[in-house]
Design an enzyme around this catalytic site. Structure first.
Site: not given
Length: 229
Positions: A87, A196, A198
């Site tokens: 991002c 994302h 994660e």
């Protein structure tokens, strides 16, 4: 000894702790790196996390690219250090010219936050070897300036070189050209991704665990290249 993966914190970073947790769950040791410290402390790879570095003043990532840690990362990436920008990290990689193109304001001018389907287009990178071409993933996207743009020559070169890493599937959340969600550099050690991964490493907190593959991929890459694992 486990691989050591640095996670940079800039003023305004939001997802640095999440990235550290993903690294830990993948089996590596997360190493916090501070934006004002040029020392990379011998890490085996680096993650630039999501957030709003320096408050997104000027342009997203435009100030962060000049931080001391980024000077070291740019130099290390040129010698093969794996670097993943997520991002805002993707925005920083483009501003630092480690990746071509830019991330612009979403075409619909709204912040977009949703679970997003992606299609893997390339496994020829340090961060995507665990996947298969054509595999679909579900990973959260959350951005207001996530629209990937580049001139037609650059887009054609990315396509011809197999450097489009992932595309949006089931709808484009931000108007990115050619549905591009992630790209890599020519060597394959630097990857920028707008969604994302994660936030998709645990069934309890994410829509899937599909993001785990990005972090286990780099561990396999480091093992194959002789780095610590």
């Amino acid at each position: 000894m486990s691989a050591r993966i640095g996670v940079v914190t800039f003023p305004g970073s939001l997802d640095d702790r999440d990235a550290q947790r993903a690294v830990r769950l993948a089996g590596a040791q997360p190493v916090p790196l501070w934006h004002a410290d040029a020392d990379l402390y011998g890490v085996d790879a680096v993650i630039l996390p999501g957030g709003f570095s320096y408050g997104d003043y000027l342009r997203c990532g435009a100030i962060a690219r000049f931080s001391p840690v980024m000077r070291s990362i740019v130099a290390a990436a040129a010698t093969g250090l794996p670097v993943l920008g997520i991002c805002n990290g993707f925005q920083i990689l483009c501003e630092a010219h480690l990746l071509p193109g830019a991330l612009a304001r979403n075409a619909h001018l709204h912040f977009r936050n949703r679970d997003q389907r992606l299609r893997v287009e390339s496994t020829a990178s340090a961060w995507t070897g665990a996947f298969t071409v054509g595999q679909e993933l579900v990973i959260p996207v959350k951005n207001g300036e996530g629209r990937y743009v580049a001139d037609q020559k650059t887009l054609d070169e990315l396509e011809a070189g197999g450097r489009v890493v992932a595309r949006y599937a089931g709808g484009n959340p931000n108007g990115s050209q050619r549905d591009i969600a992630a790209i890599r550099n020519e060597a394959g050690n630097v990857v920028g991704i707008m969604p994302h991964p994660e936030h998709a490493v645990e069934a309890l907190t994410g829509p899937s665990t599909d993001g785990t593959g990005f972090f286990t991929s780099v561990l396999a890459h480091l093992s194959a290249s002789g780095a610590r694992t």
